[in-house]
Design an enzyme around this catalytic site. Structure first.
Site: not given
Ligand code: E4P
Length: 217
Positions: A87
């Protein structure tokens, strides 16, 4: 549409896996910190633990913001398990690294995407997945689902194969709206996945069937 769970909590991952509808997992540094995982060795072990629960893509986020650092971290993460997806944040150095990983056959998830232009860059660099954060967009008084629709259109126009991973999901309704919009994947908290089960008429109908079944002897 694929369902990923958006957590680093092993119990929740096991619970979602037991439902039989889970296709993968996403994590981020905030989710890892929430589980109290500290130190490089513990972090790497945690990713392997997750991979041992779910047989599908598991996103593991790099912490570096320079090209060399992202590449070094990403290559180490990719070696942990065949299902690891590196990621990478949507920044200039991140896009260069995504291109590098793509050329090497290392899978990537371009994260922190908030516009169609950013999604276009991620696809051109060869990202395996792109993560528009729809909940955070809604929180900012814009329309997160509309961004999914826009990215679907842009990718269709040019036949990009990058998968659209709707992230920052806040509710079961978000999941349905992303499915309608054509997202390939939704990564969700367990509560949002479980929310999809709920309908009062299902509960009322089942109670009636069970009551009538008693008359069958
Ligand atoms: C996933 O890949 C993201 O990091 C995550 O969905 C972010 O979510 P949030 O906005 O609830 O922190």
């Amino acid at each position: 549409m694929k369902f990923f769970i958006d957590t680093a909590n092993l119990e929740q991952i096991k619970e979602a896996e037991a439902l039989g509808v889970l296709d993968g997992v996403t994590t981020n540094p905030s989710l890892m910190a929430k589980e109290g995982i500290k130190g490089e060795a513990a972090v790497l072990k945690h990713y392997v633990d997750i991979c041992n629960i779910v047989d599908g893509p598991v996103s593991a986020e790099v912490l570096s913001t320079d090209f060399d650092g992202i590449v070094r971290e990403g290559e180490a993460l990719a070696k942990l398990h065949k299902n690891i997806v590196v990621k990478v944040p949507m920044i200039k150095e991140g896009i260069k690294a995504i291109k590098y990983f793509s050329d090497k056959g290392i899978k990537t998830n371009c994260t922190l995407v908030f516009s169609a232009g950013q999604a276009l860059l991620a696809a051109k660099a060869g990202a395996t997945m792109v993560s528009p954060f729809i909940g955070r967009i809604d929180d900012s008084n814009w329309d997160g689902v509309q961004l999914i629709e826009q990215i679907v259109q842009v990718y269709e126009n040019y036949g990009f194969v990058t998968e659209i991973l709707a992230a920052s999901i806040r509710s079961p309704l978000h999941i349905v709206q992303c499915a309608e919009a054509g997202a390939d994947i939704a990564t969700c908290p367990l509560t949002s996945i479980e929310g999809l089960f709920k309908h009062p008429l299902t509960d009322i109908g089942l109670a009636k069937f069970l009551e009538d079944a008693k008359k069958m002897g």
